[in-house]
Design an enzyme around this catalytic site. Sequence first.
Site, PDB file in Angstrom:
ATOM      1  N   THR A  71      -6.698   3.752  -5.693  1.00  0.00           N
ATOM      2  CA  THR A  71      -6.785   3.853  -4.239  1.00  0.00           C
ATOM      3  C   THR A  71      -7.070   2.478  -3.642  1.00  0.00           C
ATOM      4  OG1 THR A  71      -9.188   4.171  -4.101  1.00  0.00           O
ATOM      5  CG2 THR A  71      -7.817   6.144  -4.462  1.00  0.00           C
ATOM      6  N   ASP A  72      -6.924   2.386  -2.339  1.00  0.00           N
ATOM      7  CA  ASP A  72      -7.464   1.246  -1.608  1.00  0.00           C
ATOM      8  C   ASP A  72      -8.985   1.435  -1.544  1.00  0.00           C
ATOM      9  OD1 ASP A  72      -7.695  -1.037  -0.068  1.00  0.00           O
ATOM     10  OD2 ASP A  72      -6.010  -0.522   1.228  1.00  0.00           O
ATOM     11  N   ASN A  73      -9.681   0.516  -0.928  1.00  0.00           N
ATOM     12  CA  ASN A  73     -11.137   0.566  -0.847  1.00  0.00           C
ATOM     13  C   ASN A  73     -11.635   1.965  -0.475  1.00  0.00           C
ATOM     14  OD1 ASN A  73     -13.877   0.103  -0.383  1.00  0.00           O
ATOM     15  ND2 ASN A  73     -13.501  -0.679   1.673  1.00  0.00           N
ATOM     16  N   ALA A  74     -12.376   2.575  -1.382  1.00  0.00           N
ATOM     17  CA  ALA A  74     -12.839   3.951  -1.176  1.00  0.00           C
ATOM     18  C   ALA A  74     -14.323   4.028  -0.846  1.00  0.00           C
ATOM     19  CB  ALA A  74     -12.539   4.789  -2.417  1.00  0.00           C
ATOM     20  N   HIS A 132       0.874  -1.164   0.000  1.00  0.00           N
ATOM     21  CA  HIS A 132       0.000   0.000   0.000  1.00  0.00           C
ATOM     22  C   HIS A 132       0.914   1.218   0.000  1.00  0.00           C
ATOM     23  CE1 HIS A 132      -2.386  -3.221   1.983  1.00  0.00           C
ATOM     24  NE2 HIS A 132      -3.410  -2.665   1.369  1.00  0.00           N
TER      25      HIS A 132
END
Length: 211
Positions: free
Chosen positions: A155-158, A49
Site C-alpha cells: 500500500t501507500d502510506n497506511a 500509484h
Amino acid sequence: NAPGLNIHRNQYNARNLEYYSEDPILTGAMGANVYRQAVAYGLVVAGKHFAFNDQEDHRGDRDGQYGLATWLNEQSAREIYLKPFEMCMKLGDVELNYLEQKSDGTYENATRQIRACQAVMTAFNRIGYTWTGGSYNLLTGIARNEWAFNGMMITDNANTGVFMDGYQMIEAGGDIKLTYLADSARFDFDKNDTATYHYAREAMHRVLYTV
C-alpha cells in the site's frame, strides 16, 4: 518507490514531478526502462500509484475516511490509466548481475534471469467507492489473473487512512501495508480462521517470492 506511472491529467497535480507524461505509452516505456535497469542491479522496484491517482490534494492521506473517489469507464481505464502498469508488468525477465559465493569462501561474478516487475504500490484513492488497495477486480482480476503478475503489492502510506482495512487488502490480492504503527495495521490476524489463514499465507508467499 518508483517509477511513478500515473498520468498528467492536470498541469497543477503536485505529483507531476514524479509522473512522466500525459501519454500512456510514453509513460509505460519510460517506467519499464526504470524497472529493467534498476532490477538488473538487484533492486526491488515498486511502480506507483496503482491505480487512477488523479490528484494530490484530499487523496486520503490524513486521518479519517477522506479520499478521492475516481469514476471512469473501462475503456479509458484500460487504454489510458492502466496501460503503463500493464506494460511494466508484462516486461518479462532481465539479467541480474550478482556476486556468488563459492565453496572456498571466495566470490565470483554470476548472472541469472529474474522477472523485471516484482512489486507495485497501490494508491490512496477509490475506484468508485472501493479503495484501490482493497479492490479484488483490480489487484487479482486484472493484475494477477489477466497480466500474470505474481509479485508483491504494497500500500501507500497506511499510517492514516482508516479505510485501509488489512483483511480487505489481502483478500483482494494485496500483501503488505506501508506502516510502522501497530494500530494502523487495522487487521487482527486469526490463525484459526480458514479464510484469513489462506489469504495471509498467499500474501507471505508472494513477499518471500519477491525477496
